[in-house]
Design an enzyme around this catalytic site. Structure first.
Site, PDB file in Angstrom:
ATOM      1  N   ASP A 250       0.848  -1.211   0.000  1.00 24.33           N
ATOM      2  CA  ASP A 250       0.000   0.000   0.000  1.00 24.33           C
ATOM      3  C   ASP A 250       0.875   1.250   0.000  1.00 24.33           C
ATOM      4  O   ASP A 250       0.587   2.235  -0.689  1.00 24.33           O
ATOM      5  CB  ASP A 250      -0.903   0.021   1.235  1.00 24.33           C
ATOM      6  CG  ASP A 250      -1.657  -1.285   1.418  1.00 24.33           C
ATOM      7  OD1 ASP A 250      -1.953  -1.928   0.394  1.00 24.33           O
ATOM      8  OD2 ASP A 250      -1.911  -1.670   2.568  1.00 24.33           O
TER       9      ASP A 250
HETATM   10  O1  LIG Z   1      -8.310  -8.052   3.406  1.00 25.62           O
HETATM   11  P1  LIG Z   1      -7.670  -6.982   2.574  1.00 25.62           P
HETATM   12  O2  LIG Z   1      -8.526  -5.742   2.526  1.00 25.62           O
HETATM   13  O3  LIG Z   1      -7.251  -7.458   1.228  1.00 25.62           O
HETATM   14  O4  LIG Z   1      -6.323  -6.597   3.301  1.00 25.62           O
HETATM   15  C1  LIG Z   1      -6.338  -5.977   4.565  1.00 25.62           C
HETATM   16  C2  LIG Z   1      -4.939  -5.775   5.047  1.00 25.62           C
HETATM   17  O5  LIG Z   1      -4.280  -7.005   5.265  1.00 25.62           O
HETATM   18  O6  LIG Z   1      -4.223  -5.069   4.075  1.00 25.62           O
HETATM   19  C3  LIG Z   1      -3.331  -4.156   4.681  1.00 25.62           C
HETATM   20  C4  LIG Z   1      -1.950  -4.438   4.208  1.00 25.62           C
HETATM   21  O7  LIG Z   1      -1.886  -4.341   2.821  1.00 25.62           O
HETATM   22  C5  LIG Z   1      -3.504  -4.307   6.170  1.00 25.62           C
HETATM   23  O8  LIG Z   1      -3.399  -3.061   6.803  1.00 25.62           O
HETATM   24  C6  LIG Z   1      -4.860  -4.915   6.310  1.00 25.62           C
HETATM   25  O9  LIG Z   1      -5.031  -5.635   7.486  1.00 25.62           O
END
Ligand SMILES: O=P(O)(O)OC[C@@]1(O)O[C@H](CO)[C@@H](O)[C@@H]1O
Length: 306
Positions: A250
């Site tokens: 991210d």
């Molecule tokens: O379940 P999703 O929305 O694909 O991913 C959520 C997540 O794993 O993504 C972020 C890291 O990229 C974390 O902050 C969060 O917990």
């Protein structure tokens, strides 16, 4: 203005364990709790680089309030759509060189609340780009991504997509500005191998032909590739001691956007910042403080390969 949408935010709990074994108690230490979710991580990183990126998302319960307060505490504007239920807590366990990741499903978002979000998007007068990041919580159908794209495009704005959902294969036909898959997602969603550089270049061209305008492909310690329909760039990864890779992707996306969104010619600078930021985030729990980005930028090599 760039906004982010996180359909399924989370508190991330990062812990360290000496061992993880089944059927016995595996005690952990050093718990770090941070307000997260993919789009929030993008907003926080953009904010670090001096770009305001208000947050949209569905939030509920004590954990939802903790995340909203955390965002506002960082001076990040948040436009929550509240739901009944409790925003999820995701667990990340670091055990020596290994990582264990346990994302929860999230709290259900009824249709009425989904429509409220679309209404909110319709009312964003200064919307230039919406970064839609992460998974969908229970009760939201995959076609919600299509609806969001439709509403954003109707406003004349662009969409950036970061999701591992299989629907991405169809969503690229809606001509998003950028997608940021990793190697596993490209293989699983588009059914193509990205082992060799020749594979990677073909995969990027294939995804572009399906409609996506730009692709940022991240490959962890193998670096990243960017394709804009004309040239393919390769960037090396920062050489760092990894603590947790959660949030690094991210931060890579956001730091890339922090330069490239305003200056599409500056791919090289954007990739250098992106790889350095991803490396700095991988060294700590959560996003950390971005303290080593400038130093790590010196390590990154960027070249045009096709
Ligand atoms: O379940 P999703 O929305 O694909 O991913 C959520 C997540 O794993 O993504 C972020 C890291 O990229 C974390 O902050 C969060 O917990």
């Amino acid at each position: 203005m760039i906004y982010t949408l996180t359909p399924n935010p989370a508190i991330d709990m990062n812990v360290t364990a000496d061992s993880v074994e089944k059927n016995v108690v595996s005690r952990t230490r050093d718990a770090v709790y941070t307000p997260n979710g993919k789009g929030l991580n993008v907003s926080f990183t953009l904010q670090h680089f001096g770009i305001r990126a208000p947050i949209l998302g569905f939030f509920g319960g004590f954990s939802g309030r903790y995340i909203i307060d955390g965002a506002r505490g960082r001076a990040c504007e948040a436009h929550p759509v509240m739901v009944d239920g409790i925003t999820r807590i995701n667990t990340f366990v670091t055990c020596g060189p290994d990582e264990y990741k346990f994302p929860s499903a999230g709290c259900a978002v009824p249709r009425g609340r989904q429509l409220k979000m679309l209404e909110l998007i319709d009312g964003l007068a200064d919307l230039e780009c919406l970064v839609v990041s992460g998974s969908l919580p229970p009760q939201i159908e995959p076609t919600f991504y299509d609806e969001v794209i439709h509403h954003v495009h109707a406003r004349g704005a662009e969409v950036v997509l970061d999701t591992s959902h299989a629907r991405l294969a169809e969503l690229v036909e809606k001509r998003p500005l950028l997608i940021k898959p990793n190697d596993e997602e490209v293989a699983a969603i588009f059914g193509v191998d990205v082992k060799s550089e020749a594979d990677i270049v073909s995969a990027l061209r294939l995804i572009h032909e399906h409609g996506c305008k730009n692709i940022l492909l991240t490959l962890g310690e193998r670096g990243a590739y960017f394709y804009d329909g004309a040239r393919v760039w390769r960037a090396s990864a920062a050489r760092v001691e990894v603590y947790s890779t959660a949030c690094a992707g991210d931060a890579t996306l956001a730091s890339f956007l922090s330069l490239w969104f305003a200056d599409r010619e500056n791919v090289e600078g954007a990739l250098r910042r992106a790889m350095a930021t991803g490396g700095s985030v991988a060294m700590c729990a959560g996003l950390g403080d971005f303290a080593r980005v400038a130093e790590l930028e010196g390590q990154i090599r960027v070249e045009v390969v096709a």
